[in-house]
Write a protein that holds these residues in place. Sequence first.
Motif, PDB file in Angstrom:
ATOM      1  N   GLU A 101      12.938   2.746   6.015  1.00 55.80           N
ATOM      2  CA  GLU A 101      12.883   2.940   4.571  1.00 55.80           C
ATOM      3  C   GLU A 101      12.240   4.291   4.265  1.00 55.80           C
ATOM      4  OE1 GLU A 101      12.558  -1.586   2.789  1.00 55.80           O
ATOM      5  OE2 GLU A 101      10.716  -0.434   3.132  1.00 55.80           O
ATOM      6  N   GLN A 102      12.825   5.036   3.351  1.00 57.26           N
ATOM      7  CA  GLN A 102      12.264   6.308   2.934  1.00 57.26           C
ATOM      8  C   GLN A 102      11.498   6.137   1.619  1.00 57.26           C
ATOM      9  OE1 GLN A 102      15.955   8.599   2.855  1.00 57.26           O
ATOM     10  NE2 GLN A 102      15.217   9.799   4.585  1.00 57.26           N
ATOM     11  N   TYR A 103      10.412   6.911   1.478  1.00 60.13           N
ATOM     12  CA  TYR A 103       9.645   6.849   0.240  1.00 60.13           C
ATOM     13  C   TYR A 103       8.997   8.204   0.002  1.00 60.13           C
ATOM     14  CZ  TYR A 103       5.450   6.503   3.150  1.00 60.13           C
ATOM     15  OH  TYR A 103       4.463   6.757   4.055  1.00 60.13           O
ATOM     16  N   TYR A 104       8.624   8.466  -1.234  1.00 60.85           N
ATOM     17  CA  TYR A 104       7.958   9.716  -1.568  1.00 60.85           C
ATOM     18  C   TYR A 104       6.464   9.609  -1.257  1.00 60.85           C
ATOM     19  CZ  TYR A 104      12.201  11.213  -3.940  1.00 60.85           C
ATOM     20  OH  TYR A 104      13.490  11.575  -4.212  1.00 60.85           O
ATOM     21  N   ALA A 105       5.912  10.711  -0.785  1.00 62.35           N
ATOM     22  CA  ALA A 105       4.523  10.721  -0.306  1.00 62.35           C
ATOM     23  C   ALA A 105       3.534  10.872  -1.460  1.00 62.35           C
ATOM     24  CB  ALA A 105       4.330  11.832   0.712  1.00 62.35           C
ATOM     25  N   LYS A 106       3.580   9.946  -2.397  1.00 63.05           N
ATOM     26  CA  LYS A 106       2.594   9.970  -3.475  1.00 63.05           C
ATOM     27  C   LYS A 106       1.217   9.574  -2.945  1.00 63.05           C
ATOM     28  CE  LYS A 106       5.553   9.347  -7.488  1.00 63.05           C
ATOM     29  NZ  LYS A 106       5.647   8.726  -8.825  1.00 63.05           N
ATOM     30  N   VAL A 107       0.211   9.887  -3.720  1.00 63.10           N
ATOM     31  CA  VAL A 107      -1.167   9.589  -3.327  1.00 63.10           C
ATOM     32  C   VAL A 107      -1.573   8.259  -3.940  1.00 63.10           C
ATOM     33  CG1 VAL A 107      -3.532  10.447  -3.269  1.00 63.10           C
ATOM     34  CG2 VAL A 107      -1.620  12.063  -3.323  1.00 63.10           C
ATOM     35  N   ASN A 108      -2.242   7.446  -3.151  1.00 66.10           N
ATOM     36  CA  ASN A 108      -2.594   6.105  -3.614  1.00 66.10           C
ATOM     37  C   ASN A 108      -3.727   6.100  -4.633  1.00 66.10           C
ATOM     38  OD1 ASN A 108      -1.262   5.861  -0.934  1.00 66.10           O
ATOM     39  ND2 ASN A 108      -1.563   3.673  -1.302  1.00 66.10           N
ATOM     40  N   ARG A 109      -3.622   5.107  -5.526  1.00 60.74           N
ATOM     41  CA  ARG A 109      -4.785   4.697  -6.311  1.00 60.74           C
ATOM     42  C   ARG A 109      -5.078   3.278  -5.874  1.00 60.74           C
ATOM     43  NH1 ARG A 109      -6.903   1.310  -9.715  1.00 60.74           N
ATOM     44  NH2 ARG A 109      -8.351   1.998 -11.340  1.00 60.74           N
ATOM     45  N   ASP A 110      -6.110   3.123  -5.043  1.00 57.90           N
ATOM     46  CA  ASP A 110      -6.439   1.803  -4.513  1.00 57.90           C
ATOM     47  C   ASP A 110      -6.793   0.861  -5.654  1.00 57.90           C
ATOM     48  OD1 ASP A 110      -8.318  -0.330  -3.199  1.00 57.90           O
ATOM     49  OD2 ASP A 110      -7.337   0.695  -1.514  1.00 57.90           O
ATOM     50  N   PRO A 153      -3.763   2.638 -15.158  1.00 63.31           N
ATOM     51  CA  PRO A 153      -4.979   2.192 -15.854  1.00 63.31           C
ATOM     52  C   PRO A 153      -5.905   3.368 -16.151  1.00 63.31           C
ATOM     53  CG  PRO A 153      -5.076   1.625 -13.526  1.00 63.31           C
ATOM     54  CD  PRO A 153      -3.691   2.131 -13.778  1.00 63.31           C
ATOM     55  N   ASP A 154      -5.762   4.421 -15.361  1.00 59.79           N
ATOM     56  CA  ASP A 154      -6.498   5.676 -15.562  1.00 59.79           C
ATOM     57  C   ASP A 154      -5.747   6.739 -14.761  1.00 59.79           C
ATOM     58  OD1 ASP A 154      -7.278   5.365 -12.804  1.00 59.79           O
ATOM     59  OD2 ASP A 154      -8.915   4.074 -13.475  1.00 59.79           O
ATOM     60  N   ASN A 155      -6.303   7.903 -14.666  1.00 60.39           N
ATOM     61  CA  ASN A 155      -5.635   8.976 -13.920  1.00 60.39           C
ATOM     62  C   ASN A 155      -6.203   9.170 -12.521  1.00 60.39           C
ATOM     63  OD1 ASN A 155      -3.961   9.572 -16.093  1.00 60.39           O
ATOM     64  ND2 ASN A 155      -5.421  11.042 -16.961  1.00 60.39           N
ATOM     65  N   CYS A 156      -6.895   8.160 -12.006  1.00 62.66           N
ATOM     66  CA  CYS A 156      -7.609   8.329 -10.748  1.00 62.66           C
ATOM     67  C   CYS A 156      -6.728   8.124  -9.525  1.00 62.66           C
ATOM     68  CB  CYS A 156      -8.815   7.400 -10.687  1.00 62.66           C
ATOM     69  SG  CYS A 156     -10.323   8.269 -11.150  1.00 62.66           S
ATOM     70  N   ALA A 157      -7.182   8.727  -8.417  1.00 66.03           N
ATOM     71  CA  ALA A 157      -6.513   8.574  -7.127  1.00 66.03           C
ATOM     72  C   ALA A 157      -7.569   8.462  -6.042  1.00 66.03           C
ATOM     73  CB  ALA A 157      -5.603   9.763  -6.860  1.00 66.03           C
ATOM     74  N   THR A 158      -7.193   7.792  -4.963  1.00 70.76           N
ATOM     75  CA  THR A 158      -8.072   7.669  -3.800  1.00 70.76           C
ATOM     76  C   THR A 158      -7.395   8.392  -2.629  1.00 70.76           C
ATOM     77  OG1 THR A 158      -7.091   5.487  -3.368  1.00 70.76           O
ATOM     78  CG2 THR A 158      -9.157   5.549  -4.610  1.00 70.76           C
ATOM     79  N   GLU A 159      -7.448   7.843  -1.408  1.00 71.55           N
ATOM     80  CA  GLU A 159      -6.785   8.493  -0.293  1.00 71.55           C
ATOM     81  C   GLU A 159      -5.287   8.180  -0.298  1.00 71.55           C
ATOM     82  OE1 GLU A 159     -10.837   6.942   1.246  1.00 71.55           O
ATOM     83  OE2 GLU A 159      -9.106   6.073   0.232  1.00 71.55           O
ATOM     84  N   ARG A 160      -4.499   9.094   0.264  1.00 70.76           N
ATOM     85  CA  ARG A 160      -3.103   8.757   0.539  1.00 70.76           C
ATOM     86  C   ARG A 160      -3.075   7.976   1.856  1.00 70.76           C
ATOM     87  NH1 ARG A 160       1.080  13.286  -0.282  1.00 70.76           N
ATOM     88  NH2 ARG A 160      -0.234  14.414   1.180  1.00 70.76           N
ATOM     89  N   ASP A 204       0.923  17.163   2.499  1.00 74.61           N
ATOM     90  CA  ASP A 204       2.284  16.983   2.024  1.00 74.61           C
ATOM     91  C   ASP A 204       2.331  16.853   0.509  1.00 74.61           C
ATOM     92  OD1 ASP A 204       3.378  17.115   4.519  1.00 74.61           O
ATOM     93  OD2 ASP A 204       3.502  14.955   4.823  1.00 74.61           O
ATOM     94  N   ALA A 205       3.360  17.416  -0.065  1.00 76.98           N
ATOM     95  CA  ALA A 205       3.544  17.304  -1.511  1.00 76.98           C
ATOM     96  C   ALA A 205       3.959  15.889  -1.873  1.00 76.98           C
ATOM     97  CB  ALA A 205       4.594  18.298  -1.976  1.00 76.98           C
ATOM     98  N   PRO A 206       3.689  15.464  -3.103  1.00 76.39           N
ATOM     99  CA  PRO A 206       4.030  14.083  -3.492  1.00 76.39           C
ATOM    100  C   PRO A 206       5.532  13.829  -3.569  1.00 76.39           C
ATOM    101  CG  PRO A 206       3.264  15.326  -5.371  1.00 76.39           C
ATOM    102  CD  PRO A 206       2.994  16.183  -4.176  1.00 76.39           C
ATOM    103  N   ASP A 207       6.348  14.902  -3.598  1.00 78.85           N
ATOM    104  CA  ASP A 207       7.795  14.701  -3.620  1.00 78.85           C
ATOM    105  C   ASP A 207       8.413  14.832  -2.230  1.00 78.85           C
ATOM    106  OD1 ASP A 207       7.328  17.359  -3.319  1.00 78.85           O
ATOM    107  OD2 ASP A 207       8.662  18.040  -4.926  1.00 78.85           O
ATOM    108  N   ASP A 209       0.816  -1.210   0.000  1.00 79.51           N
ATOM    109  CA  ASP A 209       0.000   0.000   0.000  1.00 79.51           C
ATOM    110  C   ASP A 209       0.851   1.262   0.000  1.00 79.51           C
ATOM    111  OD1 ASP A 209      -2.314  -1.439  -0.007  1.00 79.51           O
ATOM    112  OD2 ASP A 209      -2.799  -1.115   2.103  1.00 79.51           O
ATOM    113  N   LEU A 210       2.161   1.115   0.085  1.00 82.60           N
ATOM    114  CA  LEU A 210       3.045   2.268   0.114  1.00 82.60           C
ATOM    115  C   LEU A 210       3.966   2.270  -1.099  1.00 82.60           C
ATOM    116  CD1 LEU A 210       4.133   2.367   3.873  1.00 82.60           C
ATOM    117  CD2 LEU A 210       2.432   3.796   2.733  1.00 82.60           C
TER     118      LEU A 210
END
Length: 467
Positions: A271-280, A237-244, A256-259, A222-223
Amino acid sequence: MWGHGGFWQAIDRFARHRGGNFAVVFGITASALVLGVGFAVDTVQLMNAKSALRAAVDAAVTSTARSITIGDITEEDAPDTVRAFLSANSTGGLLAYDEIVLDRLTIDDTAKTVEAEAHVDVSLYFPLFGMPNTRRVSNIGAAIYSDRHIEVAMMLDVTGSMGGQKIKDLKKAAQSAVEALLAGNKNPNTPRVRVAIVPYAEAVNTGKLADTVFVEQKNGPDLPPSIATPVSATTHPDNCATERKMQDGSADFSDDAPDTIRIVRRNNKDEQYYAKVNRDDRVGTCPQAGLVPLTADKDALLAAIEGFSANGVTAGGIAAQWGYYMLSPKWRSAISSAGAGDGPADINPKKVGKVAILMTDGAFNTAFAGVPVSKDKNNQPQNDQGQKSRSYAESICGNMKRDGIVVFTIGFALPNSESSQARSVLRNCASNDTSSMKHFYDVSTGPELDAAFKDIVANTEQLALTK
């Protein structure tokens, strides 16, 4: 009891009485009566003139301040504008044309105020002995103007229940609101007002911001992957997003910005990761209409609204989340990099007013973050999705209000079965009402929806004058 004739006959007999005492008394009484009547008439005349002058000066400075604020005139034009308003308000009635004299006009660029002092000389009907025949009445009026810019994010429901006449009503009302909001932009290179559109249903179509989204794979994490892990090009598959999502799968309410680099502890490793927004990976329907970040391009905004079509369920928490992003300066770099505009301005209440408008026709009923993967007999995600969606929306609205964003909400033709839940979350999301401004609107018809948007536009303009 005397009739009118008897009364006047008695007065006449009194006046003709030749007795010395009666003549003296009558003379004194008559003089006092005339002076009293004259004083009363002049007092009323002066009071009316003062009231009319105050109204004229207040109208002049208020209208001038508004014209400066919306860009109709510059500060240098203010004296001519004030004089024109004074002339317009001194035509007929107590204050005849050109009787008002402007004594002083002060434009304070630091305090952002327009202050005018004016007077009018009022002719007296009964001047006292030895006194001039006129009395001068003066008044001082002041109003605040503003160079504040306005940013508005409109989160608009395009779910399946909005089909038929309702989507037509929404298009009309939203387009009218856009035209009214942008009407004050005089210089296209430096617009005073910009608007963002966030259509939402089961998810939000991110349009040009698709690279800010982490696309989940079925049975995958999920991350987003660690920044140290090479990542191949993401398949959308599309340009959609759900919750982060947070590391425990719950919703992330931050802007927070996605970067932004996030630190997460998994498998006992940092582990470090960028805060992108999820597409469930459970998203079934992506809205056809994509969001439009802040812009003053009226044609682009109107075209986006015209492209609305009704489909899907109501993920109100996701709508609030993306409205928050469109107003957050943290997202400026991502929006600019995507070629989607300059992005939001910094949070500075003295320079920028930020407004969010959240509209729905039903209770929020869909969420993904914190919802188990298991499905019910209809192959839909289980658990209290509605409660989570409403809770998520209220949490994000709370963050927006904390950051100085003014939140308006609109319930449109809410069904009886959902009205209690829907009204509750919309009231909780909205900013607190004031003596002159309400923030939650409960409407039933297309004309009422249009009127609600018009009222919000007017209130948004008023916010430009509030420091």
